[in-house]
Design an enzyme around this catalytic site. Sequence first.
Site, PDB file in Angstrom:
ATOM      1  N   ASP A 175      45.145 -10.426  -2.189  1.00 48.81           N
ATOM      2  CA  ASP A 175      44.819 -10.233  -3.601  1.00 48.81           C
ATOM      3  C   ASP A 175      43.479 -10.905  -3.932  1.00 48.81           C
ATOM      4  OD1 ASP A 175      47.319  -9.060  -3.851  1.00 48.81           O
ATOM      5  OD2 ASP A 175      48.273 -10.949  -4.422  1.00 48.81           O
TER       6      ASP A 175
HETATM    7  N1  URA Z   1      51.314 -11.975  -0.801  1.00 48.46           N
HETATM    8  C1  URA Z   1      50.802 -11.969  -2.046  1.00 48.46           C
HETATM    9  O1  URA Z   1      51.534 -12.050  -3.027  1.00 48.46           O
HETATM   10  N2  URA Z   1      49.459 -11.893  -2.187  1.00 48.46           N
HETATM   11  C2  URA Z   1      48.605 -11.835  -1.135  1.00 48.46           C
HETATM   12  O2  URA Z   1      47.393 -11.774  -1.328  1.00 48.46           O
HETATM   13  C3  URA Z   1      49.151 -11.843   0.162  1.00 48.46           C
HETATM   14  C4  URA Z   1      50.516 -11.916   0.294  1.00 48.46           C
END
Ligand code: URA
Length: 229
Positions: free
Chosen positions: A101
Site C-alpha cells: 500500500d
Molecule cells: N498487507 C496490507 O494490509 N498492506 C500491505 O501493504 C501489505 C500487506
Amino acid sequence: MRLDKFICKSTELTRTEAKKLLKMGKVTVNDTVIKDPATQVHENNCICVEGSELTARSSRYVILHKPLDTICSNVDEIYPSLLHLIDVDRAFDMHIAGRLDADTTGLVLVTDDGRWSHNIISPKKQCEKVYRVWLRDALKADTAEKFTHGVQLQGEEGLTRPAKLAQVEEREVLLTITEGKYHQVKRMFAAVGNKVVGLHREQIGPIKLANLPLGEWRYLSQAEVDAFL
Ligand code: URA
C-alpha cells in the site's frame, strides 16, 4: 512470453510500436508471419522483424526499499510510481512482484521476468512474507493463536491461512503470512479488533531487506534470483 513482450525485450520498441509491426505482418516466428501480439513464444524460437533475428535482453531482478507515499503501479496516480526510483533503462517495462500500500514501507521486488514473479505472487506457491507491524492497541494474548488457526476477513470465503506472529514490544509484532490478499495484514488485525498504524515488509522468501537504505535499490544476487526460479 507474449510475442509483443518479446519484441519489447529485444528492441527499443514500445508495446504499441511492437503491435503495429505485428499488424503490418513484419514479424515471423520460425518463418511464419504472426500478427497476434498475444501469441506465446519461447526464446528458442527464431523470431525475426523484417528478416533480422531478435535476441532477448536478459531479465532484470531488483530489490527496492519502498518509501511512504509511493505506489506499486506502473502509472502515477495520487502518489508517484516507485518505478521512478529505479534508475535503470526502461524501468517502466518492469513490474512489481507483490504490491504494498502507499502507506506501507519496505521490501519490494521488481523484475521483467513474469515467470519468476509468478513464483512469488501465486497463492499456490505459499511464499512467506514477513511484516513488521505497529499496532494501535496492545497485542491481545489470543491473537497469535487466532492467526495460527486463521481469521475471517470481511468479504472473503474461508479463513486466512496459518500465520506466525512474534511479539517484539507491547504494540509491535512480526507477522509471517503466505498469502497476499488486498490489505491482508490490516484486515487481519481489524478482524481481531486491533488496528495497524504502521506497516513495513522485511522479507520475501529468503530475500531480506537488511540495511538497504530507504528509497534505494540494488540488483538481486544470483542466489536470491535462484530462490524463485
Ligand atoms: N498487507 C496490507 O494490509 N498492506 C500491505 O501493504 C501489505 C500487506
